[in-house]
Enzyme design. Sequence first.
Site, PDB file in Angstrom:
ATOM      1  N   ASN A 147       2.695 -15.044   7.334  1.00 28.22           N
ATOM      2  CA  ASN A 147       1.404 -15.489   6.664  1.00 28.22           C
ATOM      3  C   ASN A 147       0.965 -17.204   6.414  1.00 28.22           C
ATOM      4  O   ASN A 147       0.114 -17.787   5.452  1.00 28.22           O
ATOM      5  CB  ASN A 147       1.804 -15.081   5.257  1.00 28.22           C
ATOM      6  CG  ASN A 147       2.985 -16.409   4.327  1.00 28.22           C
ATOM      7  OD1 ASN A 147       3.606 -16.705   4.737  1.00 28.22           O
ATOM      8  ND2 ASN A 147       3.449 -15.583   3.131  1.00 28.22           N
ATOM      9  N   ARG A 285       4.404 -25.784  -3.153  1.00 28.40           N
ATOM     10  CA  ARG A 285       4.840 -25.661  -4.171  1.00 28.40           C
ATOM     11  C   ARG A 285       4.586 -26.301  -5.333  1.00 28.40           C
ATOM     12  O   ARG A 285       4.579 -27.125  -5.060  1.00 28.40           O
ATOM     13  CB  ARG A 285       6.403 -25.146  -3.917  1.00 28.40           C
ATOM     14  CG  ARG A 285       7.067 -24.024  -3.013  1.00 28.40           C
ATOM     15  CD  ARG A 285       7.407 -22.925  -3.792  1.00 28.40           C
ATOM     16  NE  ARG A 285       7.839 -22.107  -2.347  1.00 28.40           N
ATOM     17  CZ  ARG A 285       7.503 -21.372  -1.722  1.00 28.40           C
ATOM     18  NH1 ARG A 285       6.123 -21.206  -2.019  1.00 28.40           N
ATOM     19  NH2 ARG A 285       7.899 -19.917  -1.283  1.00 28.40           N
ATOM     20  N   GLN A 314       7.578 -18.799 -11.920  1.00 27.37           N
ATOM     21  CA  GLN A 314       6.146 -17.596 -11.625  1.00 27.37           C
ATOM     22  C   GLN A 314       6.550 -16.445 -12.219  1.00 27.37           C
ATOM     23  O   GLN A 314       8.472 -16.014 -11.640  1.00 27.37           O
ATOM     24  CB  GLN A 314       6.350 -17.657  -9.927  1.00 27.37           C
ATOM     25  CG  GLN A 314       5.111 -18.972  -9.392  1.00 27.37           C
ATOM     26  CD  GLN A 314       4.943 -18.465  -7.616  1.00 27.37           C
ATOM     27  OE1 GLN A 314       4.166 -20.123  -7.454  1.00 27.37           O
ATOM     28  NE2 GLN A 314       5.765 -18.178  -7.605  1.00 27.37           N
ATOM     29  N   HIS A 333      -0.187 -16.660  -7.609  1.00 27.68           N
ATOM     30  CA  HIS A 333       0.077 -17.127  -6.056  1.00 27.68           C
ATOM     31  C   HIS A 333      -0.310 -15.992  -5.257  1.00 27.68           C
ATOM     32  O   HIS A 333       0.920 -14.735  -4.428  1.00 27.68           O
ATOM     33  CB  HIS A 333       2.422 -17.419  -5.694  1.00 27.68           C
ATOM     34  CG  HIS A 333       2.794 -18.250  -4.865  1.00 27.68           C
ATOM     35  ND1 HIS A 333       3.996 -18.198  -5.004  1.00 27.68           N
ATOM     36  CD2 HIS A 333       2.348 -17.488  -4.137  1.00 27.68           C
ATOM     37  CE1 HIS A 333       4.377 -18.137  -4.169  1.00 27.68           C
ATOM     38  NE2 HIS A 333       2.559 -18.586  -3.191  1.00 27.68           N
TER      39      HIS A 333
HETATM   40  P1  NDP Z   1       7.334 -25.161   8.505  1.00 28.10           P
HETATM   41  O1  NDP Z   1       8.363 -25.765   8.281  1.00 28.10           O
HETATM   42  O2  NDP Z   1       6.208 -24.972   9.980  1.00 28.10           O
HETATM   43  O3  NDP Z   1       6.520 -26.749   8.195  1.00 28.10           O
HETATM   44  C1  NDP Z   1       7.186 -28.150   7.585  1.00 28.10           C
HETATM   45  C2  NDP Z   1       6.257 -28.804   7.696  1.00 28.10           C
HETATM   46  O4  NDP Z   1       6.813 -29.784   6.791  1.00 28.10           O
HETATM   47  C3  NDP Z   1       7.678 -29.513   9.217  1.00 28.10           C
HETATM   48  O5  NDP Z   1       6.371 -30.503   9.636  1.00 28.10           O
HETATM   49  C4  NDP Z   1       8.537 -30.493   8.836  1.00 28.10           C
HETATM   50  O6  NDP Z   1       8.793 -31.980   9.487  1.00 28.10           O
HETATM   51  C5  NDP Z   1       7.768 -30.910   7.288  1.00 28.10           C
HETATM   52  N1  NDP Z   1       8.281 -31.643   6.157  1.00 28.10           N
HETATM   53  C6  NDP Z   1       9.765 -31.379   5.646  1.00 28.10           C
HETATM   54  N2  NDP Z   1       9.911 -32.638   4.131  1.00 28.10           N
HETATM   55  C7  NDP Z   1       8.811 -33.469   4.952  1.00 28.10           C
HETATM   56  C8  NDP Z   1       8.315 -34.121   4.167  1.00 28.10           C
HETATM   57  N3  NDP Z   1       9.504 -34.979   3.118  1.00 28.10           N
HETATM   58  N4  NDP Z   1       7.102 -35.186   4.493  1.00 28.10           N
HETATM   59  C9  NDP Z   1       6.477 -34.744   5.530  1.00 28.10           C
HETATM   60  N5  NDP Z   1       6.608 -34.061   5.687  1.00 28.10           N
HETATM   61  C10 NDP Z   1       7.920 -32.697   5.264  1.00 28.10           C
HETATM   62  O7  NDP Z   1       6.669 -24.393   7.149  1.00 28.10           O
HETATM   63  P2  NDP Z   1       5.314 -23.496   7.083  1.00 28.10           P
HETATM   64  O8  NDP Z   1       4.200 -24.594   7.186  1.00 28.10           O
HETATM   65  O9  NDP Z   1       4.871 -22.829   7.603  1.00 28.10           O
HETATM   66  O10 NDP Z   1       5.240 -23.890   5.433  1.00 28.10           O
HETATM   67  C11 NDP Z   1       4.689 -25.201   4.338  1.00 28.10           C
HETATM   68  C12 NDP Z   1       5.731 -25.162   2.887  1.00 28.10           C
HETATM   69  O11 NDP Z   1       4.534 -24.002   2.275  1.00 28.10           O
HETATM   70  C13 NDP Z   1       6.538 -23.926   2.849  1.00 28.10           C
HETATM   71  O12 NDP Z   1       7.607 -24.480   3.047  1.00 28.10           O
HETATM   72  C14 NDP Z   1       7.030 -22.849   1.749  1.00 28.10           C
HETATM   73  O13 NDP Z   1       6.831 -24.129   1.159  1.00 28.10           O
HETATM   74  C15 NDP Z   1       5.302 -23.374   1.617  1.00 28.10           C
HETATM   75  N6  NDP Z   1       4.446 -21.278   1.997  1.00 28.10           N
HETATM   76  C16 NDP Z   1       3.664 -21.251   0.749  1.00 28.10           C
HETATM   77  C17 NDP Z   1       3.145 -19.860   0.948  1.00 28.10           C
HETATM   78  C18 NDP Z   1       1.844 -19.624  -0.525  1.00 28.10           C
HETATM   79  O14 NDP Z   1       1.730 -18.201  -0.485  1.00 28.10           O
HETATM   80  N7  NDP Z   1       1.308 -20.088  -0.966  1.00 28.10           N
HETATM   81  C19 NDP Z   1       3.317 -18.850   2.151  1.00 28.10           C
HETATM   82  C20 NDP Z   1       3.560 -19.509   2.997  1.00 28.10           C
HETATM   83  C21 NDP Z   1       4.733 -20.748   3.048  1.00 28.10           C
HETATM   84  P3  NDP Z   1       9.863 -31.173  10.293  1.00 28.10           P
HETATM   85  O15 NDP Z   1       9.860 -29.860  10.431  1.00 28.10           O
HETATM   86  O16 NDP Z   1       9.616 -32.746  11.852  1.00 28.10           O
HETATM   87  O17 NDP Z   1      10.884 -32.103   9.736  1.00 28.10           O
END
Ligand code: NDP
Length: 391
Positions: A147, A285, A314, A333
């Site tokens: 998603n 989140r 939630q 959500h």
């Molecule tokens: P990804 O794992 O593809 O991307 C997360 C990114 O966050 C990575 O590039 C990671 O860096 C980066 N990151 C981690 N910690 C930090 C930080 N402290 N500062 C800056 N960047 C950081 O996840 P997605 O993009 O798929 O999803 C992101 C989040 O969205 C999920 O964790 C989830 O909580 C939320 N989500 C919400 C949904 C909803 O329905 N509202 C549905 C799906 C997801 P790196 O990997 O380079 O270390």
Amino acid sequence: MAKVLCVLYDDPIDGFPTSYARDDLPRIDHYPGGQSTPTPRDVDFTPGHLLGSVSGELGLRRFLEERGHTLVVTSDKDGANSVFDRELPDADVVISQPFWPAYLSPERIANARNLKLAITAGIGSDHVDLDAAIAADVTVAEVTYCNSISVAEHVVMMILSLVRNYLPAHRWASEGGWNIADCVARSYDVEGMQVGTVAAGRIGLAVLRRLKPFDVRLHYTDRHRLPRELEEELGLTFHPSAAEMVPECDVVTINAPLHPETEGLFDDTLIGSMKRGAYLVNTARAKICDRDAVDRALRSGQLAGYAGDVWYPQPAPADHPWRTMPHQGMTPHISGSSLSAQARYAAGTREILESWLDGTPIRDEYLIVDKGGLAGTGSHSYSTGSSTPAK
Ligand code: NDP
């Protein structure tokens, strides 16, 4: 034979749908980057139908029962005597969605003596205490990418809605008014604005790509820098930290996972360092933002708008301040639970179950915890010893 305990959100208040607004879904075989969409051997549901609520059962009942397994589906997940707590002790598999999370706390994992597999039908397993799962040798898997684009579309929608003051204007129209000045007194164009994302992973990058044609200036911060060609293609400005990025932005979108580095990141200090009248969109989140700091910033005018679909806990209680604070475009959500997304994560859940029941490996990209440690996607996205405790 396995007992599968599945926690899903309630059916619509008017009952489970018997017809749908559209007849089909576009066919998507691959995500950006090439990963294939879920590949179960078969599915017993119609893509585009409601699968994520109790009667939809993620389309799993026939598949499981024909093989002699037991499926228990409930939305009753909280409180001492919930169906979830009563059914948990002898469950082999728990399935839950982040939209309606069955929090797997250390106490619940200790009570779940048969538990071997916890599946997140979606993305984001922070409702599972990963340390406790590791200690109890429970495999945790989620449907990576299912998603991400759904959420990215929602983020873009929310940015446009806030900046253009869409929701109040819509309210004027549906209530019979023609109050143009009321509608436009807070309405701007996105064009030319500085827009930044905290994290440029699957969702963050998809948001950047979708916003590029709006002729905005794009910024990002992330733990790892994107390839230089990509930065050039999208005209991205990289900032080493959120603290360095947000003062430059008119719009900030949060797309990072919840973990100790990000929990409470947007507090009074960080929000106070943003431009007056900036917009903040958080579909990642809730706990990445300080609940009351957001409320205060909207009331003082420090933020011109806040939108998102993630809350804590939630479902959010009726008196949660984010329901009533001014200039907000909150939804429950839902961003990752469109009917399009449901078809993918129901198929992905089935794929994970097929592998697990057959004793064949679960796709590496779906694994978060396996064999007593972080695994697959989990070893990149999460860290041991530091998970934010589940509720
Ligand atoms: P990804 O794992 O593809 O991307 C997360 C990114 O966050 C990575 O590039 C990671 O860096 C980066 N990151 C981690 N910690 C930090 C930080 N402290 N500062 C800056 N960047 C950081 O996840 P997605 O993009 O798929 O999803 C992101 C989040 O969205 C999920 O964790 C989830 O909580 C939320 N989500 C919400 C949904 C909803 O329905 N509202 C549905 C799906 C997801 P790196 O990997 O380079 O270390």
